[in-house]
Scaffold this motif. Structure first.
Motif, PDB file in Angstrom:
ATOM      1  N   PRO A  84       0.811  -1.218   0.000  1.00 57.75           N
ATOM      2  CA  PRO A  84       0.000   0.000   0.000  1.00 57.75           C
ATOM      3  C   PRO A  84       0.844   1.268   0.000  1.00 57.75           C
ATOM      4  O   PRO A  84       1.810   1.401   0.761  1.00 57.75           O
ATOM      5  CB  PRO A  84      -0.813  -0.126   1.293  1.00 57.75           C
ATOM      6  N   VAL A  85       0.491   2.218  -0.845  1.00 57.58           N
ATOM      7  CA  VAL A  85       1.080   3.546  -0.995  1.00 57.58           C
ATOM      8  C   VAL A  85       2.529   3.465  -1.481  1.00 57.58           C
ATOM      9  O   VAL A  85       2.899   4.094  -2.480  1.00 57.58           O
ATOM     10  CB  VAL A  85       1.002   4.354   0.312  1.00 57.58           C
ATOM     11  N   LEU A  86       3.379   2.689  -0.783  1.00 53.06           N
ATOM     12  CA  LEU A  86       4.809   2.677  -1.087  1.00 53.06           C
ATOM     13  C   LEU A  86       5.087   2.163  -2.493  1.00 53.06           C
ATOM     14  O   LEU A  86       5.951   2.702  -3.201  1.00 53.06           O
ATOM     15  CB  LEU A  86       5.565   1.838  -0.052  1.00 53.06           C
ATOM     16  N   SER A  87       4.395   1.106  -2.906  1.00 54.40           N
ATOM     17  CA  SER A  87       4.634   0.554  -4.245  1.00 54.40           C
ATOM     18  C   SER A  87       4.261   1.564  -5.322  1.00 54.40           C
ATOM     19  O   SER A  87       4.974   1.710  -6.332  1.00 54.40           O
ATOM     20  CB  SER A  87       3.836  -0.738  -4.442  1.00 54.40           C
ATOM     21  N   TRP A  88       3.170   2.268  -5.130  1.00 47.87           N
ATOM     22  CA  TRP A  88       2.759   3.270  -6.117  1.00 47.87           C
ATOM     23  C   TRP A  88       3.819   4.364  -6.237  1.00 47.87           C
ATOM     24  O   TRP A  88       4.154   4.800  -7.345  1.00 47.87           O
ATOM     25  CB  TRP A  88       1.414   3.865  -5.716  1.00 47.87           C
ATOM     26  N   LEU A  89       4.364   4.790  -5.098  1.00 50.18           N
ATOM     27  CA  LEU A  89       5.413   5.812  -5.118  1.00 50.18           C
ATOM     28  C   LEU A  89       6.688   5.268  -5.769  1.00 50.18           C
ATOM     29  O   LEU A  89       7.345   5.962  -6.562  1.00 50.18           O
ATOM     30  CB  LEU A  89       5.705   6.293  -3.695  1.00 50.18           C
ATOM     31  N   TRP A  90       7.052   4.026  -5.442  1.00 45.26           N
ATOM     32  CA  TRP A  90       8.270   3.420  -5.989  1.00 45.26           C
ATOM     33  C   TRP A  90       8.174   3.269  -7.506  1.00 45.26           C
ATOM     34  O   TRP A  90       9.143   3.515  -8.236  1.00 45.26           O
ATOM     35  CB  TRP A  90       8.505   2.070  -5.327  1.00 45.26           C
ATOM     36  N   LEU A  91       6.990   2.882  -7.983  1.00 44.85           N
ATOM     37  CA  LEU A  91       6.783   2.695  -9.416  1.00 44.85           C
ATOM     38  C   LEU A  91       6.443   3.999 -10.129  1.00 44.85           C
ATOM     39  O   LEU A  91       6.225   4.002 -11.344  1.00 44.85           O
ATOM     40  CB  LEU A  91       5.654   1.683  -9.648  1.00 44.85           C
ATOM     41  N   ARG A  92       6.392   5.091  -9.362  1.00 48.13           N
ATOM     42  CA  ARG A  92       6.054   6.412  -9.903  1.00 48.13           C
ATOM     43  C   ARG A  92       4.695   6.405 -10.605  1.00 48.13           C
ATOM     44  O   ARG A  92       4.491   7.053 -11.639  1.00 48.13           O
ATOM     45  CB  ARG A  92       7.140   6.898 -10.858  1.00 48.13           C
ATOM     46  N   GLY A  93       3.790   5.633 -10.030  1.00 47.44           N
ATOM     47  CA  GLY A  93       2.424   5.614 -10.533  1.00 47.44           C
ATOM     48  C   GLY A  93       2.242   4.969 -11.886  1.00 47.44           C
ATOM     49  O   GLY A  93       1.295   5.320 -12.612  1.00 47.44           O
ATOM     50  N   ARG A  94       3.108   4.009 -12.255  1.00 46.95           N
ATOM     51  CA  ARG A  94       3.001   3.364 -13.560  1.00 46.95           C
ATOM     52  C   ARG A  94       3.211   1.847 -13.431  1.00 46.95           C
ATOM     53  O   ARG A  94       3.884   1.387 -12.519  1.00 46.95           O
ATOM     54  CB  ARG A  94       4.020   3.934 -14.547  1.00 46.95           C
ATOM     55  N   CYS A  95       2.629   1.114 -14.384  1.00 45.65           N
ATOM     56  CA  CYS A  95       2.840  -0.330 -14.453  1.00 45.65           C
ATOM     57  C   CYS A  95       4.310  -0.615 -14.718  1.00 45.65           C
ATOM     58  O   CYS A  95       4.943   0.042 -15.563  1.00 45.65           O
ATOM     59  CB  CYS A  95       1.968  -0.925 -15.552  1.00 45.65           C
ATOM     60  N   SER A  96       4.860  -1.599 -14.025  1.00 45.77           N
ATOM     61  CA  SER A  96       6.285  -1.905 -14.181  1.00 45.77           C
ATOM     62  C   SER A  96       6.618  -2.491 -15.553  1.00 45.77           C
ATOM     63  O   SER A  96       7.771  -2.453 -15.979  1.00 45.77           O
ATOM     64  CB  SER A  96       6.724  -2.882 -13.083  1.00 45.77           C
TER      65      SER A  96
END
Length: 288
Positions: A84-96
């Motif tokens: 939660p939250v951290l993954s979205w920030l790490w991926l900069r809001g995009r699909c890997s």
């Protein structure tokens, strides 16, 4: 366990925050999938009622399956991409994989769930009230977003929560059984009466039956004494939000504005500070 949490408030609030983030991630799944599941069920029932041939089987869809994946490329979301939250920030809001943008609403709902959960924990402390207030808070979040998206307050959520509120009144968690039963009945009948009056005067439907059930739900949890406050607060919030949408977003005055989110916000405020607000009103008006 409860005594340990009382002795270590930091541990208690940390646990609630983490739980809020995890639950917020699951709420995103419910918000996205439940309306689709209901639509499928309604289509199936309509075909059966009309005695039409069965449609080709669709891919299984429920709250647990299929696993989360990118709607564009089908990439299955791995565990480290679903924090939660951290993954979205790490991926900069995009699909890997395909770099398709991921809606910021997902981390917003996760963060909001954590913040509101912390507020509930701060208000009620280490007590059974906190557990049940969290359940109501999470339910109101889901109902608000679904109603905003689809103008729908699913019975699959409102009715179980209504019955849960009535059952909790047997233990006096938030109110007593008499107040809860009267609250559920009065909440439903109040908005039903407004609906019928508006329909007779204008020939239009001003709200849906889901709104009646949502106010009945809040009456069951909090008692009939909170209904005037909830109706007043929801009307004020709804009026302000409606005027803001018209002025700043050019929203067509003829487009429907869902009332459920405003009822949910007002109900949550009543859950947290309803007794204080009622007491303040009675004292300031000279009735207390």
């Amino acid at each position: 366990m409860l005594e340990l949490l009382r002795q270590h408030p930091a541990l208690f609030f940390t646990a609630v925050a983490v739980l809020g983030l995890l639950v917020g991630s699951f709420l995103n799944v419910v918000i996205l999938r439940l309306p689709v599941m209901l639509e499928r069920q309604w289509r199936l029932e309509c075909r059966q009622f009309l005695e039409l041939p069965e449609s080709p089987p669709e891919e299984r869809l429920d709250l647990l399956y299929p696993p989360s994946r990118c709607p564009r490329c089908g990439h299955r979301i791995r565990a480290w991409e679903n924090v939660p939250v951290l993954s979205w920030l790490w991926l900069r809001g995009r699909c890997s994989r395909c770099r398709e943008p991921i809606s910021p609403r997902y981390p917003v709902i996760e963060g909001l769930t954590a913040i509101l959960s912390l507020a509930v924990a701060w208000r009620f402390g280490v007590s059974p009230q906190t557990l049940w207030a969290l359940v109501l808070t999470w339910g109101l979040i889901v109902l608000s977003v679904i109603d905003y998206d689809h103008q729908l307050l699913p019975d699959a959520l409102t009715l179980p929560l209504l019955w849960l509120g009535l059952l909790l009144s047997l233990s006096g968690v938030f109110t007593d059984p008499r107040s809860a039963i009267m609250g559920a009945a009065a909440g439903y009948l109040l908005l039903w009466g407004v609906y019928q009056s508006f329909r007779l005067i204008t020939g239009k439907e001003g709200m849906g039956y889901g709104d009646f059930k949502l106010l009945a739900l809040l009456g069951a949890w909090l008692g009939w004494q909170m209904l005037p406050l909830i109706v007043l607060l929801s009307s004020l919030v709804g009026a302000l939000a409606g005027v803001t949408l018209i002025l700043f977003r050019g929203r067509d005055r003829g487009l429907p504005i869902p009332f459920g989110p405003y009822l949910a916000v007002a109900g949550w405020i009543a859950l947290m500070w309803g007794e204080t607000l009622n007491r303040w009103y009675l004292q300031s008006s000279g009735l207390g």
